[in-house]
Design an enzyme around this catalytic site. Sequence first.
Site, PDB file in Angstrom:
ATOM      1  N   ALA A   1      36.644  51.085  43.833  1.00 60.12           N
ATOM      2  CA  ALA A   1      35.338  50.454  43.631  1.00 60.12           C
ATOM      3  C   ALA A   1      35.047  49.422  44.724  1.00 60.12           C
ATOM      4  CB  ALA A   1      35.288  49.798  42.255  1.00 60.12           C
TER       5      ALA A   1
ATOM      6  N   ASN B   1      49.563  48.460  55.389  1.00 61.98           N
ATOM      7  CA  ASN B   1      50.012  47.245  56.067  1.00 61.98           C
ATOM      8  C   ASN B   1      51.466  47.416  56.499  1.00 61.98           C
ATOM      9  OD1 ASN B   1      51.699  46.649  53.807  1.00 61.98           O
ATOM     10  ND2 ASN B   1      50.056  45.506  52.815  1.00 61.98           N
TER      11      ASN B   1
ATOM     12  N   LEU C   1      47.561  44.145  59.981  1.00 64.35           N
ATOM     13  CA  LEU C   1      48.643  43.186  60.194  1.00 64.35           C
ATOM     14  C   LEU C   1      48.259  41.758  59.806  1.00 64.35           C
ATOM     15  CD1 LEU C   1      49.681  44.553  63.702  1.00 64.35           C
ATOM     16  CD2 LEU C   1      50.871  44.955  61.535  1.00 64.35           C
TER      17      LEU C   1
ATOM     18  N   ASP D   1      39.868  33.444  49.678  1.00 60.85           N
ATOM     19  CA  ASP D   1      40.422  34.553  48.896  1.00 60.85           C
ATOM     20  C   ASP D   1      40.576  35.783  49.796  1.00 60.85           C
ATOM     21  OD1 ASP D   1      41.173  36.393  47.000  1.00 60.85           O
ATOM     22  OD2 ASP D   1      39.395  36.167  45.737  1.00 60.85           O
TER      23      ASP D   1
ATOM     24  N   ASP E   1      40.466  46.164  51.591  1.00 63.95           N
ATOM     25  CA  ASP E   1      39.470  47.141  51.151  1.00 63.95           C
ATOM     26  C   ASP E   1      38.196  47.025  51.975  1.00 63.95           C
ATOM     27  OD1 ASP E   1      41.122  48.133  49.154  1.00 63.95           O
ATOM     28  OD2 ASP E   1      40.409  46.686  47.674  1.00 63.95           O
TER      29      ASP E   1
ATOM     30  N   CYS F   1      34.618  38.550  54.513  1.00 57.76           N
ATOM     31  CA  CYS F   1      35.091  38.786  53.152  1.00 57.76           C
ATOM     32  C   CYS F   1      35.979  37.651  52.642  1.00 57.76           C
ATOM     33  CB  CYS F   1      35.847  40.111  53.121  1.00 57.76           C
ATOM     34  SG  CYS F   1      36.692  40.481  51.582  1.00 57.76           S
TER      35      CYS F   1
ATOM     36  N   VAL G   1      34.705  34.329  50.702  1.00 56.20           N
ATOM     37  CA  VAL G   1      34.036  34.377  49.399  1.00 56.20           C
ATOM     38  C   VAL G   1      35.050  34.774  48.334  1.00 56.20           C
ATOM     39  CG1 VAL G   1      32.179  35.432  48.047  1.00 56.20           C
ATOM     40  CG2 VAL G   1      31.851  35.014  50.502  1.00 56.20           C
TER      41      VAL G   1
END
Length: 291
Positions: free
Chosen positions: A16, A162, A200, A228, A234, A264, A267
């Site tokens: 999702a 990763n 990485l 965060d 993703d 990303c 937030v």
Amino acid sequence: ARSDKTGFMVPGGKGANQATAVAKASSPKSSFAQLATVFGNDGHARALSVSLEKNNVDTKLCLEADVPSGQAIIFLEKGGENSIIIIGGANNSWPDKLPTKLVTAIQSAATVLLQQEIPDRINLAVAKCAKETKVPVMMDVGGEERELSDELLSSVSLVSLNETELARLTGGMKTDTKGQCIDAAKLLLEKGCKEILVTLGKDGAILISPKGQIEQEVLEVDKEKIVDTTGAGDCFRGAFAVARAEGKDDKAALRFAAAAASLCIQVKGAQPSMPTREAILDVAGLKASSI
């Protein structure tokens, strides 16, 4: 510390999250995002459905099961790092065979993204279905910690992982440096996969193929702005898939993905943190016409 504000719930799940990243990074003129998953029978499923709809993710391919939703319990640390416990729930309730409408969607897609929060048998069935019509498949090793069969590796176009996941899939090969990651990735290439994308963290990413490798540095973010990192991987993969689907070269695709990930992590919450296409282009220093 114990507090009435310590925990909160936001819709998520790797599939999702990546669908949301794709939807928000896409140009309305060139691509859109469809998600195929199994919704549970509870409020978490309804919240996820609302979030996906709000972010323009098409859910017509989604199924329902009379079991609780899959969940991820995320422990977020002060610096933005995290650790996660995964509860499979409805994610494990796929039917024995792929629904006809899903097969049709797979074979007409620009790209298919898979990850390890759904059963291996479904990933393999989807990958084989896509391969029949030469649809590229990106396989994200993230999710449950389990091996990838050689059959699955040879059925996908690109494996994304990763350095820790790379070490696990290569029988414990060292992945402490970029050179070691490249050597380990070559072992996976020998099993039939065409490309390996290694993320990485603060050291960026490397795209490795039989032609060589391309490195992408992180786009720096002030430490105090990092809140965060949960959805960063993703987000990176979703944005990279969009750029690839739009026919962009590897360097532009990697930069687009790095820009998305840098936004990303500023937030809180995985899906709420997925950036818009306009914001990504601005940070990446790319013109709308170039991506």
